[in-house]
Motif scaffolding. Structure first.
Motif, PDB file in Angstrom:
ATOM      1  N   THR A 126      25.760  19.053  21.533  1.00 47.75           N
ATOM      2  CA  THR A 126      26.232  17.558  21.241  1.00 47.75           C
ATOM      3  C   THR A 126      25.317  17.231  20.249  1.00 47.75           C
ATOM      4  N   THR A 127      25.514  16.512  18.890  1.00 45.62           N
ATOM      5  CA  THR A 127      24.961  15.975  18.029  1.00 45.62           C
ATOM      6  C   THR A 127      25.059  14.599  17.767  1.00 45.62           C
ATOM      7  N   ALA A 128      23.916  13.757  18.068  1.00 41.88           N
ATOM      8  CA  ALA A 128      24.279  12.421  17.645  1.00 41.88           C
ATOM      9  C   ALA A 128      23.900  11.888  16.448  1.00 41.88           C
ATOM     10  N   ILE A 129      24.976  10.940  15.947  1.00 41.42           N
ATOM     11  CA  ILE A 129      24.841  10.226  14.349  1.00 41.42           C
ATOM     12  C   ILE A 129      24.851   8.910  14.571  1.00 41.42           C
ATOM     13  N   GLY A 130      23.854   8.332  14.013  1.00 38.82           N
ATOM     14  CA  GLY A 130      23.579   6.874  13.929  1.00 38.82           C
ATOM     15  C   GLY A 130      22.213   6.671  14.079  1.00 38.82           C
ATOM     16  N   PRO A 131      22.129   5.246  14.562  1.00 42.19           N
ATOM     17  CA  PRO A 131      23.138   4.190  14.963  1.00 42.19           C
ATOM     18  C   PRO A 131      23.654   3.725  13.425  1.00 42.19           C
ATOM     19  N   PHE A 132      24.711   3.265  13.494  1.00 39.94           N
ATOM     20  CA  PHE A 132      25.673   2.385  12.658  1.00 39.94           C
ATOM     21  C   PHE A 132      25.485   1.102  12.555  1.00 39.94           C
ATOM     22  N   THR A 133      24.508   0.459  11.593  1.00 38.99           N
ATOM     23  CA  THR A 133      24.077  -0.795  11.724  1.00 38.99           C
ATOM     24  C   THR A 133      24.973  -1.745  10.885  1.00 38.99           C
ATOM     25  N   THR A 134      25.939  -1.403  10.052  1.00 42.90           N
ATOM     26  CA  THR A 134      26.719  -2.200   9.264  1.00 42.90           C
ATOM     27  C   THR A 134      28.199  -1.779   9.712  1.00 42.90           C
ATOM     28  N   ALA A 135      28.847  -3.031   9.744  1.00 45.05           N
ATOM     29  CA  ALA A 135      30.388  -3.121   9.908  1.00 45.05           C
ATOM     30  C   ALA A 135      31.051  -2.475   8.879  1.00 45.05           C
ATOM     31  N   GLY A 136      32.016  -1.729   9.120  1.00 47.51           N
ATOM     32  CA  GLY A 136      32.917  -1.089   7.970  1.00 47.51           C
ATOM     33  C   GLY A 136      33.503   0.270   8.610  1.00 47.51           C
ATOM     34  N   THR A 137      34.206   0.811   7.638  1.00 49.19           N
ATOM     35  CA  THR A 137      34.780   2.106   8.112  1.00 49.19           C
ATOM     36  C   THR A 137      34.074   3.181   7.033  1.00 49.19           C
ATOM     37  N   PHE A 138      33.704   4.475   7.832  1.00 48.53           N
ATOM     38  CA  PHE A 138      32.866   5.332   7.225  1.00 48.53           C
ATOM     39  C   PHE A 138      33.565   6.635   7.317  1.00 48.53           C
ATOM     40  N   HIS A 139      33.272   7.677   6.676  1.00 46.93           N
ATOM     41  CA  HIS A 139      33.802   8.921   6.881  1.00 46.93           C
ATOM     42  C   HIS A 139      32.820   9.933   6.813  1.00 46.93           C
ATOM     43  N   LEU A 140      33.205  10.954   7.637  1.00 45.28           N
ATOM     44  CA  LEU A 140      32.309  12.247   7.793  1.00 45.28           C
ATOM     45  C   LEU A 140      33.239  13.406   7.654  1.00 45.28           C
ATOM     46  N   TYR A 141      32.987  14.689   7.334  1.00 48.96           N
ATOM     47  CA  TYR A 141      33.731  15.690   7.082  1.00 48.96           C
ATOM     48  C   TYR A 141      32.940  16.869   7.471  1.00 48.96           C
ATOM     49  N   CYS A 142      33.543  17.971   7.770  1.00 49.54           N
ATOM     50  CA  CYS A 142      33.081  19.246   7.962  1.00 49.54           C
ATOM     51  C   CYS A 142      33.137  19.949   6.496  1.00 49.54           C
ATOM     52  N   THR A 143      31.842  20.384   5.953  1.00 52.07           N
ATOM     53  CA  THR A 143      32.045  21.036   4.624  1.00 52.07           C
ATOM     54  C   THR A 143      32.650  22.378   4.711  1.00 52.07           C
ATOM     55  N   VAL A 144      32.648  23.056   5.828  1.00 57.48           N
ATOM     56  CA  VAL A 144      33.206  24.502   6.024  1.00 57.48           C
ATOM     57  C   VAL A 144      34.633  24.616   6.250  1.00 57.48           C
ATOM     58  N   HIS A 145      35.231  23.336   6.948  1.00 56.48           N
ATOM     59  CA  HIS A 145      36.710  23.475   7.188  1.00 56.48           C
ATOM     60  C   HIS A 145      37.375  22.584   6.521  1.00 56.48           C
ATOM     61  N   LYS A 146      38.173  22.986   5.531  1.00 57.69           N
ATOM     62  CA  LYS A 146      39.214  22.140   4.920  1.00 57.69           C
ATOM     63  C   LYS A 146      40.252  21.030   5.705  1.00 57.69           C
ATOM     64  N   GLY A 147      40.004  20.054   5.362  1.00 55.31           N
ATOM     65  CA  GLY A 147      40.719  18.943   6.270  1.00 55.31           C
ATOM     66  C   GLY A 147      40.127  18.297   7.366  1.00 55.31           C
ATOM     67  N   MET A 148      39.046  18.868   7.804  1.00 49.92           N
ATOM     68  CA  MET A 148      38.270  18.249   9.009  1.00 49.92           C
ATOM     69  C   MET A 148      37.502  17.259   8.534  1.00 49.92           C
ATOM     70  N   GLN A 149      37.959  16.223   9.127  1.00 46.64           N
ATOM     71  CA  GLN A 149      37.499  14.707   8.842  1.00 46.64           C
ATOM     72  C   GLN A 149      37.366  13.585   9.821  1.00 46.64           C
ATOM     73  N   LEU A 150      36.530  12.835   9.857  1.00 46.83           N
ATOM     74  CA  LEU A 150      36.562  11.742  10.821  1.00 46.83           C
ATOM     75  C   LEU A 150      36.271  10.213  10.177  1.00 46.83           C
ATOM     76  N   GLU A 151      37.126   9.627  10.779  1.00 47.86           N
ATOM     77  CA  GLU A 151      36.710   8.145  10.125  1.00 47.86           C
ATOM     78  C   GLU A 151      36.077   7.512  11.456  1.00 47.86           C
ATOM     79  N   VAL A 152      34.747   6.635  10.980  1.00 42.02           N
ATOM     80  CA  VAL A 152      34.234   5.715  12.008  1.00 42.02           C
ATOM     81  C   VAL A 152      34.345   4.307  11.540  1.00 42.02           C
ATOM     82  N   ILE A 153      34.947   3.705  12.519  1.00 44.06           N
ATOM     83  CA  ILE A 153      35.238   2.124  12.327  1.00 44.06           C
ATOM     84  C   ILE A 153      34.070   1.442  13.172  1.00 44.06           C
ATOM     85  N   VAL A 154      33.518   0.724  12.275  1.00 43.52           N
ATOM     86  CA  VAL A 154      32.057  -0.095  13.182  1.00 43.52           C
ATOM     87  C   VAL A 154      32.717  -1.459  13.039  1.00 43.52           C
ATOM     88  N   GLN A 155      32.665  -2.122  14.270  1.00 42.16           N
ATOM     89  CA  GLN A 155      33.139  -3.515  14.329  1.00 42.16           C
ATOM     90  C   GLN A 155      31.900  -4.257  14.623  1.00 42.16           C
TER      91      GLN A 155
END
Length: 126
Positions: free
Chosen positions: A97-126
């Motif tokens: 398990t790997t922690a990423i953050g904290p996310f201190t600004t509201a918005g929509t942010f994007h993370l992806y795996c550089t190894v696997h094409k199409g592997m991406q995650l949208e992080v919505i911060v409210q």
């Protein structure tokens, strides 16, 4: 012979009960967990509150390298969006398990795996 059979059966029963007692039906995930399979996130987005972090959970031994950005078809699009924690090629694998953050600004942010094409995650911060 019958006595040896009963002894072996008793030993196997004790081992089975020990394994069942040590496992639980409840998930032991940390809050805001996103699981990763061999080549994808198991969900495409997660919504969290401002100030929280996410936990990326590698469910397999497949290595992943996570960074800020997205995939556009076959092309990686690295990008650091304003207000997002910088994620610079975080390596994860091996049922970890790997922690990423904290996310201190509201918005929509994007993370992806550089190894696997199409592997991406949208992080919505409210």
């Amino acid at each position: 012979m019958f006595r040896a059979f009963i002894s072996m059966l008793s030993l196997c029963s004790i081992m089975l009960l020990s394994m069942v007692a040590c496992s639980s039906g409840a998930s032991s995930d940390a809050p805001n967990s996103v699981h990763m399979s061999d080549t994808s996130f198991t969900q495409s987005s997660i919504t969290i509150k401002k100030g929280e972090s996410i936990n990326l959970v590698a469910d397999t031994y497949t290595p992943h390298i996570i960074a800020n950005g997205t995939w556009d078809g076959e092309t990686a699009k690295p990008a650091i969006e304003a207000g997002v924690p910088q994620v610079d090629k975080i390596q994860t694998s091996g049922n970890s398990t790997t922690a990423i953050g904290p996310f201190t600004t509201a918005g929509t942010f994007h993370l992806y795996c550089t190894v696997h094409k199409g592997m991406q995650l949208e992080v919505i911060v409210q």
